[in-house]
Scaffold this motif. Sequence first.
Motif, PDB file in Angstrom:
ATOM      1  N   ALA A  28      34.765 -10.199  15.600  1.00 38.27           N
ATOM      2  CA  ALA A  28      34.419 -11.477  14.970  1.00 38.27           C
ATOM      3  C   ALA A  28      35.677 -12.315  14.754  1.00 38.27           C
ATOM      4  N   SER A  29      36.312 -12.692  15.874  1.00 34.18           N
ATOM      5  CA  SER A  29      37.519 -13.517  15.839  1.00 34.18           C
ATOM      6  C   SER A  29      37.215 -14.850  16.505  1.00 34.18           C
ATOM      7  N   ALA A  30      38.164 -15.787  16.421  1.00 33.03           N
ATOM      8  CA  ALA A  30      37.954 -17.100  17.037  1.00 33.03           C
ATOM      9  C   ALA A  30      37.683 -16.957  18.533  1.00 33.03           C
ATOM     10  N   ASP A  31      38.527 -16.194  19.222  1.00 35.06           N
ATOM     11  CA  ASP A  31      38.313 -15.981  20.653  1.00 35.06           C
ATOM     12  C   ASP A  31      37.052 -15.156  20.907  1.00 35.06           C
ATOM     13  N   GLY A  32      36.765 -14.254  19.992  1.00 38.79           N
ATOM     14  CA  GLY A  32      35.589 -13.422  20.148  1.00 38.79           C
ATOM     15  C   GLY A  32      34.298 -14.227  20.156  1.00 38.79           C
ATOM     16  N   PHE A  33      34.208 -15.231  19.289  1.00 41.07           N
ATOM     17  CA  PHE A  33      32.995 -16.049  19.240  1.00 41.07           C
ATOM     18  C   PHE A  33      32.848 -16.890  20.507  1.00 41.07           C
ATOM     19  N   VAL A  34      33.970 -17.360  21.042  1.00 46.23           N
ATOM     20  CA  VAL A  34      33.921 -18.122  22.298  1.00 46.23           C
ATOM     21  C   VAL A  34      33.449 -17.222  23.438  1.00 46.23           C
ATOM     22  N   ALA A  35      34.031 -16.021  23.519  1.00 41.90           N
ATOM     23  CA  ALA A  35      33.628 -15.072  24.557  1.00 41.90           C
ATOM     24  C   ALA A  35      32.164 -14.689  24.398  1.00 41.90           C
ATOM     25  N   CYS A  36      31.729 -14.507  23.165  1.00 41.65           N
ATOM     26  CA  CYS A  36      30.330 -14.165  22.883  1.00 41.65           C
ATOM     27  C   CYS A  36      29.398 -15.246  23.413  1.00 41.65           C
ATOM     28  N   LYS A  37      29.711 -16.495  23.129  1.00 44.55           N
ATOM     29  CA  LYS A  37      28.855 -17.610  23.570  1.00 44.55           C
ATOM     30  C   LYS A  37      28.771 -17.652  25.089  1.00 44.55           C
ATOM     31  N   ARG A  38      29.890 -17.452  25.754  1.00 43.74           N
ATOM     32  CA  ARG A  38      29.889 -17.510  27.219  1.00 43.74           C
ATOM     33  C   ARG A  38      29.076 -16.364  27.820  1.00 43.74           C
ATOM     34  N   LEU A  39      29.212 -15.181  27.236  1.00 46.56           N
ATOM     35  CA  LEU A  39      28.443 -14.039  27.728  1.00 46.56           C
ATOM     36  C   LEU A  39      26.955 -14.223  27.465  1.00 46.56           C
ATOM     37  N   CYS A  40      26.630 -14.674  26.258  1.00 43.41           N
ATOM     38  CA  CYS A  40      25.215 -14.868  25.910  1.00 43.41           C
ATOM     39  C   CYS A  40      24.569 -15.930  26.795  1.00 43.41           C
ATOM     40  N   ASP A  41      25.336 -16.964  27.168  1.00 40.21           N
ATOM     41  CA  ASP A  41      24.814 -17.993  28.073  1.00 40.21           C
ATOM     42  C   ASP A  41      24.483 -17.413  29.441  1.00 40.21           C
TER      43      ASP A  41
END
Length: 233
Positions: free
Chosen positions: A86-99
Motif C-alpha cells: 500500500a505505497s504510492a507506486d503500489g496503488f499506481v501498479a494496482c490500478k494498471r493491473l486491475c485495468d
Amino acid sequence: MIFFLDSVCLRDIKEACSTGLIDGITTNPSLIARSGVDMDSVVRDICCEVSGPVSVEVMSDGVDGMLSEADRFLEFGENVVVKIPASADGFVACKRLCDRGVKVNITLCFSVVQALLAAKAGAEYVSVFIGRVDDAGYDGLRELSDIREMYDNYGFRTKILAASVRSVYHIAEAAKIGADVVTIPMKVFRQLSSNLFTESGIRSFSKDWKEYMSSGTAKARDVRCVKEVCYME
C-alpha cells in the motif's frame, strides 16, 4: 467468511486443505525466506495443490518493477493474485493491473485512507495487518471496523482481508466486524476447533456411554424395546 492459510509449507497446506475449510493461500517474502525454498518453485507447487487464489508478493519498489514481477507471477498459475504494498507506486501498479483484469491484493494496509485508495484502484483484496497495528500500540480491530464502515458507506467491492492475526480471538472479532476474508497461520488454524468445554463434554459423554454399554443395561433395554414393538404390531 473466506479462510486463507498463510503459509508456504506444502505439508501444512495439504493438511489444512484436507479439512475442506481452506479457500486459498497467502504467501509473503518473509515466509519464503524463512523456509529456505526457491520462490518460483514453491509457488508453482502451491498453485497446483490448491484451486483457490494464491497471493504472491512483489518486492520491487517502482511501478515498472512491480508490473514486471506481476507478469512473471501470473505464469505460475491461473489462480495467482498479485500482492502489492500500500505505497504510492503500489496503488499506481494496482490500478494498471486491475485495468488489465488482474486480481490484486493490496498488502501492508494500516489505515482507512490506504484502504480507500486500494478500493479506488480496484483491488480484489485489501490486507489489513491487525496484529502489527496492535504491536504499535493501537487497536487493529478498531481499524478493521472503521474500514468496514467506510466500505459499506460507498458500496466498495474490494474484499477486506484480516491479516497478521495472532489468535483465535482475532479471527472471532474479525468475523463479527464483517471482514470478508481472514488469512490464518497454521498454528492458529489448528486451534480453531479447540474448546475446553467441548473437550470436557466429549470425555464425559464417552465415559457415561462406555459404562452404560458395559453394564448390561443396554442389552436388557433393547430386548424390552423389541417386545414392545412386536406387541404394538
